[in-house]
Design a protein around this motif. Sequence first.
Motif, PDB file in Angstrom:
ATOM      1  N   SER A 154       0.673  -1.292   0.046  1.00 32.64           N
ATOM      2  CA  SER A 154       0.138   0.007  -0.089  1.00 32.64           C
ATOM      3  C   SER A 154       0.828   1.227  -0.113  1.00 32.64           C
ATOM      4  O   SER A 154       0.380   2.139  -0.733  1.00 32.64           O
ATOM      5  CB  SER A 154      -0.858  -0.087   1.278  1.00 32.64           C
ATOM      6  N   SER A 155       2.201   1.142   0.642  1.00 35.00           N
ATOM      7  CA  SER A 155       2.808   2.551   0.553  1.00 35.00           C
ATOM      8  C   SER A 155       3.631   2.538  -0.697  1.00 35.00           C
ATOM      9  O   SER A 155       3.495   3.883  -1.275  1.00 35.00           O
ATOM     10  CB  SER A 155       3.888   2.356   1.675  1.00 35.00           C
ATOM     11  N   LEU A 156       3.875   1.450  -1.476  1.00 36.62           N
ATOM     12  CA  LEU A 156       4.196   1.560  -2.842  1.00 36.62           C
ATOM     13  C   LEU A 156       3.183   2.390  -3.745  1.00 36.62           C
ATOM     14  O   LEU A 156       3.615   3.129  -4.530  1.00 36.62           O
ATOM     15  CB  LEU A 156       4.780   0.505  -3.400  1.00 36.62           C
ATOM     16  N   LEU A 157       2.062   1.813  -3.456  1.00 34.04           N
ATOM     17  CA  LEU A 157       0.898   2.218  -4.524  1.00 34.04           C
ATOM     18  C   LEU A 157       0.756   3.823  -4.175  1.00 34.04           C
ATOM     19  O   LEU A 157       0.601   4.568  -5.009  1.00 34.04           O
ATOM     20  CB  LEU A 157      -0.390   1.497  -4.039  1.00 34.04           C
ATOM     21  N   TRP A 158       0.564   4.190  -2.988  1.00 36.19           N
ATOM     22  CA  TRP A 158       0.197   5.447  -2.719  1.00 36.19           C
ATOM     23  C   TRP A 158       1.479   6.332  -2.799  1.00 36.19           C
ATOM     24  O   TRP A 158       1.572   7.551  -3.482  1.00 36.19           O
ATOM     25  CB  TRP A 158      -0.155   5.711  -1.103  1.00 36.19           C
ATOM     26  N   GLY A 159       2.623   5.636  -2.784  1.00 36.99           N
ATOM     27  CA  GLY A 159       3.893   6.716  -3.219  1.00 36.99           C
ATOM     28  C   GLY A 159       4.019   6.857  -4.571  1.00 36.99           C
ATOM     29  O   GLY A 159       4.368   8.220  -5.013  1.00 36.99           O
TER      30      GLY A 159
END
Length: 329
Positions: A154-159
């Motif tokens: 999720s952090s990669l997606l939002w990043g």
Amino acid sequence: MTTTTDRPTDGASPTVPSPAPTGGAPARRRSRGTAAAPYAFVAPAAVLFVLFLALPILYAVYLSFRKVKVSGLGLGKGSHTEVWAGFENYRSSLSDPDFVASVVRVLVYGVILVPTMLGLALLFALLLDAHRVRSKPFSRVSIFLPYAVPAVISSLLWGFLYLPGVSPFTYVTEKLGWGSPDILNSGWVLFAIANIALWGGVGFNMIVIYTALKAIPSDLYEAARLDGATERQIAWRIKVPIVMPSLILTFLFSMIATLQVFAEPMTLKPLTNTIASTWSPLMTVYRNAFIRNDIYSAAALSVVIALATLVLSFGFLRLVQRRAFAQEK
């Protein structure tokens, strides 16, 4: 028809045959085996707890009181020896300005995240518990689904959604002529990290609160409606007070997760220069252990974080248990 009974002719008392042996030793062995059965089921979990939780904690406490002493130029065998350090690691760690700044940053992060997340979770749970809401199974799954996504993913997606060069939101706002803020700059990065935790945490807390709402007897609602109460009054005066223990539980879990925030800022760190290697307390522990190769100060910081989490959790429960759990008594 008469029945004859053999009696002794010499006046002696009749002999009663002794009972056959009932196997006392096997019975005792069976009773001991039955008593030991629960311990046999608990033993694997206890062994895993000791090996992978209790012993590492004790070893970290041990390392926090040690340090490496360098003799001479630090070259050759025996130049680095491990010695007793006392509370030196704790003093140096707690006086580290980077660690103090990370604690303040995480406190601000928690003040923003936890009330917003629990407020949305309570709102969604109340909406799903209402009678007029349609497609409840789809709505529950849709709200809960982000929680099933790992924090790193999720952090990669939002990043990538935050990056101006690849974000579809930036493209749309530029086409519409609107200004698009740089979410990953120093002024917005804290909100960007909080948004990731909010996206993933609302669903879990909503399920906990919604489960507590489904356990409330429907007779209370019917009685309130007969008294003229509206759905909003039922939600505020009946549902919310009854699910208060669940709200306290979710607040406690959210507070602990806030103090241990690590995956979101660590994943976003390569995408921006505004996230330092000491953005959160656990990132400071990671820096000391794996970048500076100072496992002793990292162990001291870990113990401090664990004690702070324990004290805050216990203090919070002591503060609210009388009022929140009075109805269960």
